[in-house]
Design a protein around this motif. Structure first.
Motif, PDB file in Angstrom:
ATOM      1  N   VAL B  97       7.083  94.227  39.098  1.00  0.00           N
ATOM      2  CA  VAL B  97       8.017  93.446  38.279  1.00  0.00           C
ATOM      3  C   VAL B  97       9.134  92.890  39.164  1.00  0.00           C
ATOM      4  CG1 VAL B  97       9.763  93.622  36.459  1.00  0.00           C
ATOM      5  CG2 VAL B  97       7.533  94.656  36.119  1.00  0.00           C
ATOM      6  N   GLY B  98       9.688  93.748  39.992  1.00  0.00           N
ATOM      7  CA  GLY B  98      10.778  93.337  40.882  1.00  0.00           C
ATOM      8  C   GLY B  98      10.346  92.251  41.853  1.00  0.00           C
ATOM      9  N   ALA B  99       9.130  92.385  42.398  1.00  0.00           N
ATOM     10  CA  ALA B  99       8.629  91.396  43.360  1.00  0.00           C
ATOM     11  C   ALA B  99       8.454  90.032  42.695  1.00  0.00           C
ATOM     12  CB  ALA B  99       7.311  91.867  43.960  1.00  0.00           C
ATOM     13  N   ALA B 100       7.894  90.019  41.476  1.00  0.00           N
ATOM     14  CA  ALA B 100       7.699  88.755  40.761  1.00  0.00           C
ATOM     15  C   ALA B 100       9.040  88.076  40.481  1.00  0.00           C
ATOM     16  CB  ALA B 100       6.947  89.003  39.456  1.00  0.00           C
ATOM     17  N   LEU B 101      10.024  88.874  40.086  1.00  0.00           N
ATOM     18  CA  LEU B 101      11.355  88.311  39.831  1.00  0.00           C
ATOM     19  C   LEU B 101      12.012  87.862  41.127  1.00  0.00           C
ATOM     20  CD1 LEU B 101      12.682  90.728  37.094  1.00  0.00           C
ATOM     21  CD2 LEU B 101      12.054  88.350  36.804  1.00  0.00           C
ATOM     22  N   ALA B 102      11.736  88.558  42.210  1.00  0.00           N
ATOM     23  CA  ALA B 102      12.290  88.169  43.516  1.00  0.00           C
ATOM     24  C   ALA B 102      11.762  86.792  43.913  1.00  0.00           C
ATOM     25  CB  ALA B 102      11.940  89.205  44.574  1.00  0.00           C
ATOM     26  N   ILE B 103      10.475  86.540  43.624  1.00  0.00           N
ATOM     27  CA  ILE B 103       9.901  85.225  43.937  1.00  0.00           C
ATOM     28  C   ILE B 103      10.589  84.160  43.094  1.00  0.00           C
ATOM     29  CG2 ILE B 103       7.821  83.791  43.767  1.00  0.00           C
ATOM     30  CD1 ILE B 103       6.188  86.278  44.425  1.00  0.00           C
ATOM     31  N   ARG B 104      10.778  84.465  41.797  1.00  0.00           N
ATOM     32  CA  ARG B 104      11.428  83.503  40.900  1.00  0.00           C
ATOM     33  C   ARG B 104      12.817  83.150  41.433  1.00  0.00           C
ATOM     34  NH1 ARG B 104      12.593  85.056  34.650  1.00  0.00           N
ATOM     35  NH2 ARG B 104      10.338  85.187  34.544  1.00  0.00           N
ATOM     36  N   GLY B 105      13.574  84.162  41.780  1.00  0.00           N
ATOM     37  CA  GLY B 105      14.945  83.943  42.262  1.00  0.00           C
ATOM     38  C   GLY B 105      14.974  83.228  43.610  1.00  0.00           C
ATOM     39  N   ALA B 106      14.109  83.674  44.530  1.00  0.00           N
ATOM     40  CA  ALA B 106      14.131  83.114  45.885  1.00  0.00           C
ATOM     41  C   ALA B 106      13.678  81.646  45.881  1.00  0.00           C
ATOM     42  CB  ALA B 106      13.233  83.936  46.795  1.00  0.00           C
ATOM     43  N   LEU B 107      12.667  81.348  45.082  1.00  0.00           N
ATOM     44  CA  LEU B 107      12.093  79.997  45.094  1.00  0.00           C
ATOM     45  C   LEU B 107      13.087  78.954  44.590  1.00  0.00           C
ATOM     46  CD1 LEU B 107       9.296  79.093  45.973  1.00  0.00           C
ATOM     47  CD2 LEU B 107       8.548  79.245  43.615  1.00  0.00           C
ATOM     48  N   LEU B 108      13.614  79.198  43.393  1.00  0.00           N
ATOM     49  CA  LEU B 108      14.474  78.183  42.780  1.00  0.00           C
ATOM     50  C   LEU B 108      15.873  78.186  43.375  1.00  0.00           C
ATOM     51  CD1 LEU B 108      13.524  78.228  39.014  1.00  0.00           C
ATOM     52  CD2 LEU B 108      13.559  76.251  40.510  1.00  0.00           C
ATOM     53  N   SER B 109      16.427  79.374  43.533  1.00  0.00           N
ATOM     54  CA  SER B 109      17.828  79.463  43.936  1.00  0.00           C
ATOM     55  C   SER B 109      18.007  79.347  45.441  1.00  0.00           C
ATOM     56  CB  SER B 109      18.413  80.787  43.437  1.00  0.00           C
ATOM     57  OG  SER B 109      19.656  81.014  44.054  1.00  0.00           O
TER      58      SER B 109
ATOM     59  N   PRO C  15       1.998  88.050  35.093  1.00  0.00           N
ATOM     60  CA  PRO C  15       2.586  87.373  33.917  1.00  0.00           C
ATOM     61  C   PRO C  15       4.007  86.871  34.181  1.00  0.00           C
ATOM     62  CG  PRO C  15       1.557  89.426  33.272  1.00  0.00           C
ATOM     63  CD  PRO C  15       1.583  89.413  34.761  1.00  0.00           C
ATOM     64  N   ILE C  16       4.803  87.683  34.891  1.00  0.00           N
ATOM     65  CA  ILE C  16       6.185  87.276  35.170  1.00  0.00           C
ATOM     66  C   ILE C  16       6.185  86.074  36.114  1.00  0.00           C
ATOM     67  CG2 ILE C  16       8.367  88.022  36.228  1.00  0.00           C
ATOM     68  CD1 ILE C  16       7.686  90.869  35.263  1.00  0.00           C
ATOM     69  N   LEU C  17       5.291  86.091  37.092  1.00  0.00           N
ATOM     70  CA  LEU C  17       5.194  84.975  38.037  1.00  0.00           C
ATOM     71  C   LEU C  17       4.777  83.694  37.305  1.00  0.00           C
ATOM     72  CD1 LEU C  17       5.692  84.969  41.029  1.00  0.00           C
ATOM     73  CD2 LEU C  17       3.283  85.406  41.421  1.00  0.00           C
ATOM     74  N   LEU C  18       3.766  83.809  36.431  1.00  0.00           N
ATOM     75  CA  LEU C  18       3.281  82.641  35.690  1.00  0.00           C
ATOM     76  C   LEU C  18       4.365  82.102  34.763  1.00  0.00           C
ATOM     77  CD1 LEU C  18      -0.379  83.621  34.683  1.00  0.00           C
ATOM     78  CD2 LEU C  18       0.316  81.821  36.266  1.00  0.00           C
ATOM     79  N   SER C  19       5.094  83.009  34.110  1.00  0.00           N
ATOM     80  CA  SER C  19       6.112  82.561  33.148  1.00  0.00           C
ATOM     81  C   SER C  19       7.262  81.855  33.845  1.00  0.00           C
ATOM     82  CB  SER C  19       6.648  83.751  32.341  1.00  0.00           C
ATOM     83  OG  SER C  19       7.443  84.574  33.153  1.00  0.00           O
ATOM     84  N   SER C  20       7.381  82.029  35.176  1.00  0.00           N
ATOM     85  CA  SER C  20       8.423  81.325  35.926  1.00  0.00           C
ATOM     86  C   SER C  20       8.089  79.847  36.079  1.00  0.00           C
ATOM     87  CB  SER C  20       8.582  81.926  37.328  1.00  0.00           C
ATOM     88  OG  SER C  20       8.805  83.308  37.265  1.00  0.00           O
ATOM     89  N   PHE C  21       6.773  79.511  35.968  1.00  0.00           N
ATOM     90  CA  PHE C  21       6.361  78.133  36.237  1.00  0.00           C
ATOM     91  C   PHE C  21       5.869  77.393  35.011  1.00  0.00           C
ATOM     92  CE2 PHE C  21       7.027  78.606  40.625  1.00  0.00           C
ATOM     93  CZ  PHE C  21       6.562  79.839  41.014  1.00  0.00           C
ATOM     94  N   ILE C 185      12.105  82.507  52.329  1.00  0.00           N
ATOM     95  CA  ILE C 185      10.692  82.317  52.700  1.00  0.00           C
ATOM     96  C   ILE C 185      10.052  83.669  52.976  1.00  0.00           C
ATOM     97  CG2 ILE C 185       9.130  81.309  54.419  1.00  0.00           C
ATOM     98  CD1 ILE C 185      11.273  79.088  54.794  1.00  0.00           C
ATOM     99  N   GLY C 186      10.757  84.522  53.700  1.00  0.00           N
ATOM    100  CA  GLY C 186      10.243  85.867  53.985  1.00  0.00           C
ATOM    101  C   GLY C 186      10.083  86.696  52.725  1.00  0.00           C
ATOM    102  N   ALA C 187      11.073  86.584  51.811  1.00  0.00           N
ATOM    103  CA  ALA C 187      11.028  87.365  50.571  1.00  0.00           C
ATOM    104  C   ALA C 187       9.843  86.948  49.708  1.00  0.00           C
ATOM    105  CB  ALA C 187      12.329  87.184  49.783  1.00  0.00           C
ATOM    106  N   ILE C 188       9.586  85.642  49.639  1.00  0.00           N
ATOM    107  CA  ILE C 188       8.459  85.159  48.833  1.00  0.00           C
ATOM    108  C   ILE C 188       7.146  85.678  49.420  1.00  0.00           C
ATOM    109  CG2 ILE C 188       7.176  83.086  48.153  1.00  0.00           C
ATOM    110  CD1 ILE C 188       9.950  81.658  48.098  1.00  0.00           C
ATOM    111  N   ALA C 189       7.003  85.597  50.730  1.00  0.00           N
ATOM    112  CA  ALA C 189       5.770  86.072  51.374  1.00  0.00           C
ATOM    113  C   ALA C 189       5.571  87.567  51.138  1.00  0.00           C
ATOM    114  CB  ALA C 189       5.810  85.770  52.871  1.00  0.00           C
ATOM    115  N   THR C 190       6.629  88.346  51.339  1.00  0.00           N
ATOM    116  CA  THR C 190       6.524  89.803  51.154  1.00  0.00           C
ATOM    117  C   THR C 190       6.242  90.150  49.701  1.00  0.00           C
ATOM    118  OG1 THR C 190       8.133  90.076  52.935  1.00  0.00           O
ATOM    119  CG2 THR C 190       7.670  92.006  51.607  1.00  0.00           C
ATOM    120  N   ALA C 191       6.925  89.481  48.769  1.00  0.00           N
ATOM    121  CA  ALA C 191       6.731  89.783  47.349  1.00  0.00           C
ATOM    122  C   ALA C 191       5.298  89.475  46.917  1.00  0.00           C
ATOM    123  CB  ALA C 191       7.723  88.988  46.507  1.00  0.00           C
TER     124      ALA C 191
END
Lengths: 275, 197, 205
Positions: B97-109, C15-21, C185-191
């Motif tokens: 859950v945290g990783a998915a939210l981290a992607i959301r935050g990092a990508l847009l913000s 699901p959380i990743l998909l709901s972001s887009f 960029i690093g955070a997205i890759a790691t996540a």
């Protein structure tokens, strides 16, 4: 040992005693110093001033008691401003100790100003989880907070009528000591749903705010004890932050003096070794 | 009120005794702090989250919450040697859950908005310096391309920008730490000893 | 077990990743439900902290033979469980809880951090040396910012606040911006690696 070598080897305890003496003197014998308000502190003040009475202001207590010396005066100055402008104050929190400490600060100020709990202000309490909490808050606040910190259902609180998500909030202020904190609010709430965010941060966190201030993701920042003193000046009172500025000045001068002395000793001994 | 302040002041001084060296008093005071801090965090989480967000909705009919309840109890197997592997499941859920939210935050913000904010009109010195500083800092952290004279120069410039940033960070850190001590001294000299009015 | 862990990671994250887009009602509702479960699990993890501290200090009690050595674990356990029981059954407004929060926890938190002022003064004196160009830049910028943060700074040089503000906004701002972008960029890759189960270092131990 030469004079310059001794200059580099002042005992640790001597430095500790010097720090206590140098900081205590201006506290016991206060000195009045001119205070200039920084543009980023003024921006926070202006953002709150721009709100109409009755607007919803969300204060996030993202600090622990460790940084009470900075975060406490910041919280007090901002809360005095908010309640003085008749804004609706909703308190949430990502860290436990800060939320409890803020409850005490606001209770005191609200009682002074004749503000009523549940009508003028409410504390929804601390939730663990950082980013996850703010992601939920942004989407559906009512699912996350069914009651306030005293256990009263939100439906029974006049201040919470019409409050369903972060989109209903007019301005968020994160009083923050680190992560999760102001940057989490920017990432999870400001960027996702567009709610304006200002911050009051410890001086350590000030450099990391610069990119977000430049991009407009943060409208303004109150930084450290100095920022709190500036905000007290804007609100029109002299509190703990203002009282501490003399000691702050002397403390900085002491550290600068120690750094200069150490470097004089270092450069002189390096020169004599090379010679 | 005064008794409490005296207790707080003595505990403060007990903690500061570490400045002279590790000692019994410091370790005792530290033990008090550790116990209180962990307890306070749990009490707030229990009253503000586990009761209103789990127990109350569950007893009111939201039975799907049995899943996080079981996952949460599975988390406690971490303290046992034999069954600690079971705790990996709820931990993976939390981290997922945290990783998915981290992607959301990092990508847009952090990525989109920050990159867009660098693309400003190069009509002022500030904007030009901002672009140069950001690009050179990014080049400094690019280790996967073969260095050329240009990238090496940009890397050096990036390093100097970062040194200046770390110097500014140091200046602010001194301010922060001094403020924390000033707060304690205000308490000791003012609230406890009454020397500061 | 490893397959189960990978599946749990995917089920939690996707699901959380998909709901972001994309705004797909079923996926968004599932994502929000999983976020609420994440908060509940974070609440459970605070009790894990209580359990862990209990076991560590109970083991320390068992191992220590002399009376003088058992005081610290006993203090931890008494404070921990005393406060937990009062807080759970009577709430934070109970006088005993309030006393401990106000006169033990808050002051000790603040005192612990305040010691850093002593350490930073001592460390700045001992370690901050102008050995090369990098250190010189660091020192000069640090000193300028330190001076500008106090009212005396403007008395020494009237343009100091302007210079310091420029260093913070432009020099520091651009370097931090580069760090933030690179970090993102690093955070997205790691996540992404965590969600698909390639990265499992958080599960060790």
């Amino acid at each position: 040992m030469s004079f310059f070598e001794r200059l580099q080897s002042i005992p640790r305890i001597t430095i500790y005693v010097l720090v206590i003496i140098v900081l205590s003197i201006p506290l016991i014998f206060p000195i009045s110093l001119p205070l200039q308000v920084a543009p980023m502190t003024q921006a926070v003040y202006d953002a709150i001033e721009a709100l109409e009475p009755g607007s919803i202001f969300m204060l996030s207590t993202d600090w622990e008691a460790s940084t009470e010396a900075e975060s406490g005066p910041q919280t007090e100055a901002i809360v005095r401003h908010v309640l003085g402008r008749d804004l609706k104050l909703i308190i949430v929190g990502l860290w436990p100790q800060g939320n409890s400490a803020t409850q005490q600060i606001v209770e005191r100020i609200a009682s002074e100003m004749g503000k009523t709990y549940g009508v003028d202000w409410v504390n929804l309490g601390y939730k663990p989880g950082g980013e996850v909490v703010l992601a939920s808050l942004a989407a559906n606040l009512r699912e996350l907070y069914s009651s306030d910190v005293k256990g009263t259902p939100l439906d029974q609180l006049e201040i919470c009528r019409g409050l369903t998500s972060a989109k209903d909030v007019d301005l968020v202020c994160s009083v923050s000591w680190g992560d999760p904190g102001h940057i989490t609010w920017v990432k999870m709430v400001q960027t996702q749903v567009g709610v304006p965010v200002v911050a009051a941060v410890t001086a350590v966190s000030l450099p990391e705010c610069a990119p977000y201030l430049q991009s407009g993701q943060l409208l303004g920042v109150v930084g450290g004890l100095g920022g709190a003193a500036q905000y007290e000046k804007l609100v029109g009172y002299a509190g703990k932050a203002t009282a501490g500025m003399g000691a702050q000045s002397f403390g900085h001068i002491l550290v600068l003096t120690l750094v200069v002395l150490g470097n004089i000793g270092y450069l002189a001994t390096r020169k004599s070794k090379e010679g | 009120m005064k008794f409490g302040i005296t207790v707080a002041a003595l505990l403060n001084l007990g903690l500061w005794s570490f400045l002279i060296g590790d000692n019994r008093v410091f370790r005792l005071v530290q033990s008090l702090y550790v116990g209180a801090a962990v307890a306070h965090t749990f009490v707030l989480a229990y009253r503000n989250t586990l009761i209103p967000n789990l127990w109350q909705p569950f007893t009111e009919g939201k039975y799907v919450l049995i899943v996080p309840m079981v996952l949460g109890l599975a988390l406690f197997t971490r303290v046992t040697k034999k069954y600690s592997h079971i705790s990996k499941i709820p931990m993976t859920f939390i981290v997922g859950v945290g990783a998915a939210l981290a992607i959301r935050g990092a990508l847009l913000s952090d990525l989109a908005t920050q990159v867009a904010s660098v693309m400003v009109a190069l009509n002022t010195v500030d904007n030009i310096v901002m672009l140069i500083g950001t690009l050179c800092t990014l080049v400094y952290f690019t280790f996967t391309i073969k260095p050329t004279p240009v990238t090496r120069t940009m890397s050096y410039i990036g390093r100097y920008f970062m040194m200046a940033a770390f110097g500014a960070a140091f200046g602010n850190t001194v301010m922060a730490r001094m403020s924390l001590l000033i707060g304690r001294l205000q308490f000791l000299w003012g609230d406890w000893l009454g020397i500061i009015k | 077990m490893n397959t189960l862990i990978v599946i749990v990671g995917l089920v939690a994250g996707v699901p959380i990743l998909l709901s972001s887009f994309a705004e797909i009602p079923v996926i968004s509702d599932l994502a929000q439900e999983f976020q609420r479960w994440g908060i509940i699990l974070a609440g459970f993890s605070t009790f894990l902290g209580v359990l862990n501290l209990t076991f560590v200090n109970a083991n320390a009690l068992r191992r220590r033979k002399q009376a003088g050595q058992v005081i610290e674990p006993v203090v931890v356990l008494v404070m921990l469980w005393g406060l937990v029981l009062i807080g759970v059954f009577f709430g934070q407004t109970h006088p005993a809880y309030d006393f401990v929060f106000e006169n033990v926890l808050k002051p000790l938190s603040a005192s612990g951090f305040s010691m850093l002022a002593f350490f930073i003064a001592s460390a700045a004196y001992r370690a901050f040396r102008v050995r090369n160009v990098d250190a010189a830049i660091l020192l000069v910028c640090g000193c300028l910012v330190m001076l500008a943060n106090i009212p005396f700074g403007e008395l020494i040089w009237s343009d100091l606040p302007v210079v310091s503000d420029w260093i913070m906004r432009i020099i520091n701002g651009s370097a931090m911006k580069g760090i933030v972008i690179g970090g993102a960029i690093g955070a997205i890759a790691t996540a992404l690696k965590v969600i698909v189960g390639v990265e499992r270092s958080h599960l060790r131990g």
